[in-house]
Design a protein around this motif. Structure first.
Motif, mmCIF file in Angstrom:
data_model
loop_
_atom_site.group_PDB
_atom_site.id
_atom_site.type_symbol
_atom_site.label_atom_id
_atom_site.label_comp_id
_atom_site.label_asym_id
_atom_site.label_seq_id
_atom_site.Cartn_x
_atom_site.Cartn_y
_atom_site.Cartn_z
ATOM 1 N N UNK A 269 0.857 -1.426 0.096
ATOM 2 C CA UNK A 269 -0.129 0.107 -0.095
ATOM 3 C C UNK A 269 0.789 1.233 -0.045
ATOM 4 N N UNK A 270 0.878 2.287 -0.856
ATOM 5 C CA UNK A 270 1.340 3.374 -0.884
ATOM 6 C C UNK A 270 0.992 4.274 0.309
ATOM 7 N N UNK A 271 1.813 5.104 0.935
ATOM 8 C CA UNK A 271 1.549 5.886 1.985
ATOM 9 C C UNK A 271 2.339 7.298 1.915
ATOM 10 N N UNK A 272 1.788 8.137 2.362
ATOM 11 C CA UNK A 272 2.404 9.536 2.486
ATOM 12 C C UNK A 272 3.158 9.879 3.523
ATOM 13 N N UNK A 273 4.496 10.184 3.406
ATOM 14 C CA UNK A 273 5.248 10.268 4.763
ATOM 15 C C UNK A 273 5.337 11.782 4.988
#
Length: 357
Positions: free
Chosen positions: A330-334
């Motif tokens: 899953x892509x996440x925003x850091x």
């Protein structure tokens, strides 16, 4: 009998063969890999850099003598608190012979000039009485006499200051050393009986005492060039003083040097920060300290260990558990990272479980 023996031997060979086969089969089977899972958590993330240095007084003053001589008496010791004008020491004079000779010559010359002026004044007085000169012309000689008498007094005081350290009226005392500002005595480097040299245009002279205002302390340290571009005046510092372990002090950055210096093969920049003192703790001059400079801070944010993050093509991913030992990427925003943990702005909830890498 021989037939029974052969049958028995065949059974043994068969058992060994079967056992070996089973062993090799079990060994060749790969055990399924079991992944540990962890959950995101809420925490504060602080990004900081470290500067090494020491705590010093903002203003440290070396008190010197106006005359050369021997320290006759000391009135303070290190740790004493003084006010401006308090007597620190008294000096037994050892006058400079050239200065002494010049002072004596000036006095003798002033006395000769005064004697001549006195004779001339007496002559002009007689002429005025005989009305051969005006009163205003007589007054001119009177003024000249007064000026030369004052020069004699000045020359006498100058000679007394050089020889004894005080004038006739004791309004000027050069052999008594006084504090030049309020503060605490940090050091008295010369003891009674030591010879000291006067301060002059050729040198600062011998230090009799060092004093400083211990209520105004600063942190002075060095920051690596790789970090100096990330800091600015007004940033908060957290000081870890080596001698006061577990008692941190806060400070505010107020100066960053515009020029770096080479230190052990790297370029470093000097910084200074005003220390917020604590009433119950006494900061001594030159305590070594490390300063954590807060570059950025996030409070109560969702975070994960940065080692569990997958980075591909400038994008960030985690593997989220969907079932027992089943995961999906899953892509996440850091956000902010302190090098160990990283803020997750979007893509994960506290209730999610991710693969521990």
């Amino acid at each position: 009998m021989k037939k029974v023996f052969l049958i028995f031997l065949s059974l043994i060979v068969l058992a060994v063969f079967v056992g070996t086969g089973v062993f090799l089969f079990n060994k060749s089977r790969e055990k399924p890999e079991v992944f540990e899972v962890v959950s995101p958590y809420v925490t504060d993330i602080v990004k900081k850099t470290v500067a090494t240095g020491k705590v010093i007084p903002r203003k440290e003053v070396n008190v010197t003598s106006q005359v050369s001589g021997v320290v006759d008496q000391l009135f303070v010791i290190a740790g004493d608190t003084v006010e401006k004008g308090d007597v620190i020491a008294r000096i037994s004079l050892a006058p400079n012979m050239i200065a002494l000779n010049n002072a004596e010559s000036q006095l003798e010359s002033a006395r000769i000039s005064l004697a001549n002026a006195e004779q001339e004044l007496e002559r002009q007085k007689n002429l005025m009485q005989e009305k051969l000169i005006s009163a205003s012309e007589y007054n001119r000689f009177q003024l000249d006499y007064e000026l030369k008498r004052e020069r004699v007094n000045s020359a006498e005081n100058n000679l007394l200051l050089i020889k004894e350290g005080a004038t006739k009226k004791s309004d000027l005392v050069s052999n008594v050393i006084r504090a030049t500002s309020d503060g605490m005595i940090l050091d008295v480097p010369n003891k009674e009986g030591a010879f000291i040299v006067e301060s002059s245009t050729f040198g600062s002279g011998t230090t009799v005492a060092t004093l400083a205002d211990m209520n105004d302390m600063i942190f002075e340290g060095m920051v690596d060039e790789a970090e100096v571009g990330k800091i600015r005046e007004g940033m908060e510092l957290l000081l870890d003083v080596g001698a006061l372990e577990g008692e941190p002090f806060s400070a505010v950055l107020e100066y960053i040097s515009p020029k770096g210096v080479q230190d052990q093969g790297t370029i470093k920049f000097q910084i200074r920060a005003a220390v917020d003192l604590r009433e119950q703790l006494f900061l001594r001059a030159n305590y070594s300290a490390n300063a954590d400079i807060v570059l950025d801070k996030r409070e109560a944010v969702i975070a994960i260990n940065e080692g569990n993050l997958i980075i591909e093509n400038d994008k960030h991913y985690v593997e989220v558990q969907t079932g027992p030992q089943q995961f999906e990427r899953r892509e996440v925003t850091t956000g902010l990272s302190d090098g160990i943990q990283i803020e997750i702005v979007s893509g994960l909830k506290e209730s999610d479980k991710i693969k521990e890498l």
